[in-house]
Write a protein that holds these residues in place. Sequence first.
Motif, short mmCIF file in Angstrom:
data_model
loop_
_atom_site.label_atom_id
_atom_site.label_comp_id
_atom_site.label_asym_id
_atom_site.label_seq_id
_atom_site.Cartn_x
_atom_site.Cartn_y
_atom_site.Cartn_z
N UNK B 49 9.10 2.94 6.98
CA UNK B 49 9.76 3.77 5.99
C UNK B 49 8.89 5.00 5.71
N UNK B 50 9.54 6.13 5.63
CA UNK B 50 8.84 7.36 5.25
C UNK B 50 9.40 7.80 3.90
N UNK B 51 8.51 8.15 3.00
CA UNK B 51 8.97 8.51 1.66
C UNK B 51 8.65 9.98 1.39
N UNK B 55 8.99 14.34 -6.78
CA UNK B 55 9.00 14.24 -8.23
C UNK B 55 7.61 13.95 -8.79
N UNK B 56 6.89 13.07 -8.12
CA UNK B 56 5.55 12.66 -8.56
C UNK B 56 5.54 12.24 -10.02
N UNK B 57 6.50 11.43 -10.39
CA UNK B 57 6.57 10.96 -11.77
C UNK B 57 6.21 9.49 -11.82
N UNK B 77 4.81 6.81 6.30
CA UNK B 77 4.68 8.25 6.06
C UNK B 77 4.93 8.57 4.60
N UNK B 78 4.12 9.43 4.11
CA UNK B 78 4.31 9.88 2.73
C UNK B 78 4.32 11.39 2.82
N UNK B 79 5.52 11.96 2.85
CA UNK B 79 5.62 13.37 3.21
C UNK B 79 6.03 14.21 2.00
N UNK B 80 5.82 15.52 2.15
CA UNK B 80 6.15 16.41 1.04
C UNK B 80 7.52 17.02 1.25
N UNK B 97 14.23 7.10 5.86
CA UNK B 97 13.60 8.07 4.95
C UNK B 97 14.19 7.86 3.56
N UNK B 98 13.33 7.71 2.58
CA UNK B 98 13.80 7.69 1.19
C UNK B 98 13.31 8.98 0.54
N UNK B 99 14.27 9.77 0.08
CA UNK B 99 13.87 11.06 -0.50
C UNK B 99 14.12 11.03 -2.01
#
Lengths: 248, 372
Positions: B49-51, B55-57, B77-80, B97-99
């Motif tokens: 899973x790529x996230x 929000x970064x909350x 993956x931890x993408x911007x 991908x979870x956006x």
Amino acid sequence: MKPSEQSIVTKNLTKKYGTFTAVDAISFDVRKGEIFGFLGANGAGKTTAMRMLTGLSKPSSGEATVAGFDVYRDAENIKKHIGYMSQKFSLYQDLKVKENIAFYGGIYGLRREALQAASDQLIHRLGLQGEVKTMVKDLPLGWKQKLAFSISIIHQPSIVFLDEPTGGVDPVTRRQFWNMIYEAADRGITIFVTTHYMDEAEYCNRVAIMVDGKIEALGQPSELKVRFETDTMDDVFYQLARKAKRGD
Amino acid sequence: MSNLSIILKKEFIQISRDPAILRLIFLMPIIQLLILPFAADYEIKNINIAIVDQDHSDYSRELIGKFQHSNYFRLTGYETSYKNALKLIEADKADIIVEIPNNFEKTLVREDEATISLVANAVNGTKGNLGAFYAQRIVQEFNSKIRSEWIQFPRVNPIPLINVEYINRYNKRSDYQTFMVPGILAVLITMIGSFLTALNIVKEKEIGTIEQLNVSPIKKWEFILGKLIPFWVLGMIILTIGLVISYIVHGITPGSNLWILYVFTAFYLLAILGIGLLISNFSQTQQQAMMVSFFFTLIFILMSGLYTPVESMPFWAQKVAWMNPVTYLVDVMRMVLLKGAQFADVLGHLKIITLAGVALNVLAIWSYSKRN
């Protein structure tokens, strides 16, 4: 000649594959106890003719009886009274000498004492006493061929068919092999043998020479040599075979 | 001794001297039953899973934590940006991908509603679907949790409370191995039965001994029975070895219904040996026989319900599946080994397979000819 003195009688025996006539109306008789040579180039139809006589292949037309049985109606009865040694080596390589003898003797109806006696006699005659437990694949080729021949007559058939039995065998073994054929003939077994070694043709009582599916000459080797005005069977064969249109 | 017993004796001697056959009948069940049930697993785990967290909350971090702690997902993956995450999918490093969009927490608190996007790579359809399904469940749980936090003391619970309880019958832990082992055993018996019979007869054709037998007084039925009985015995041995391994390694036992399996397999093998015999009648070389057996076995296995349930096949394929003998054995194996089926339960299958066995062997004997 009385019919009871004849082992094989054929009349216009023919085998066609589609439009191709492999064996074209051949007629001949083989007497009991005779060594009958069947000569011809590759593709002349020798093997096809032999396959019809042994019941492996059904004739397209014509008549034939083998050991008094009709090839159309009585093929299963023919099988009980003939021996057969094919071009391909036909013993089981992964069975011991003794096991091969027991298997083939067994399927021809030899049981216990009769099988034991026949087996002992065969091994003794071939001098294979030390090899009864050897796998057939470990025997030299010459011995394998002699063993295959002996096994093909273990049930004392009235006729034995040999399809190029000496192919690939050295001259010494070939000589020994023919001695075995003579011994078998002396015991009253009719020998029907195909070959393309012309020196072997000289050993036969009578020969038939096939060219393109037909029998072009039939008689004693000495007769044929006179008829074709030559002193070798090789030359007789060459005179006939060069007329051939098919080959391989 | 009859002709048949002479032939049988010869066959058993030859089989006992053939290292390839011995290896095949002992090693194949051991390897297949030891390795396949563990490796060929239906359960989808380790979904990459790529996230994309824009929000970064606190909430977004909590949600991500839920994904991380699930057994099904592996954060790769931890993408911007979504674009970068998509590259991971293209490189086959991510399956989902979870956006989480910008202002996710704010919107959720203020408007009581927020959207996140879920993108699944559906090249492997099963993995994509199941992955998306698991991800949805995680989001729902997260949703329920924050809602129950907000509504401290409700008069009635506003969250629908329908709890579904699962009970897995016959295979209590819904264990994939338990499900696969009987099927693999069925395939083993099928492969050994058809391959070995076909190869054995064609081998006699190749070395020319069959011609020697054809000029002998051996009858057609003697020859054919002489070839079938040894491989029937081998098939029963495979079944026994397979059942022992299933019990020791996977703890599967048919209990008192063992005899049903043996009776059914006995008749089933007749049908399979008939197929082997038919193949050998139409093959001149061992390669040919091998290729044809392989072709049929592959179709038989894929259409047997071993890997995919017959019920979910299209209508025409279901028809084909129920013309396939392997389907019946797989079904009976599972019925007996997992459900403890009684003889009456398998009687229908038994009748069909016996009928097929008779038909195939009649066809085989008819097409085997001593002369050509």
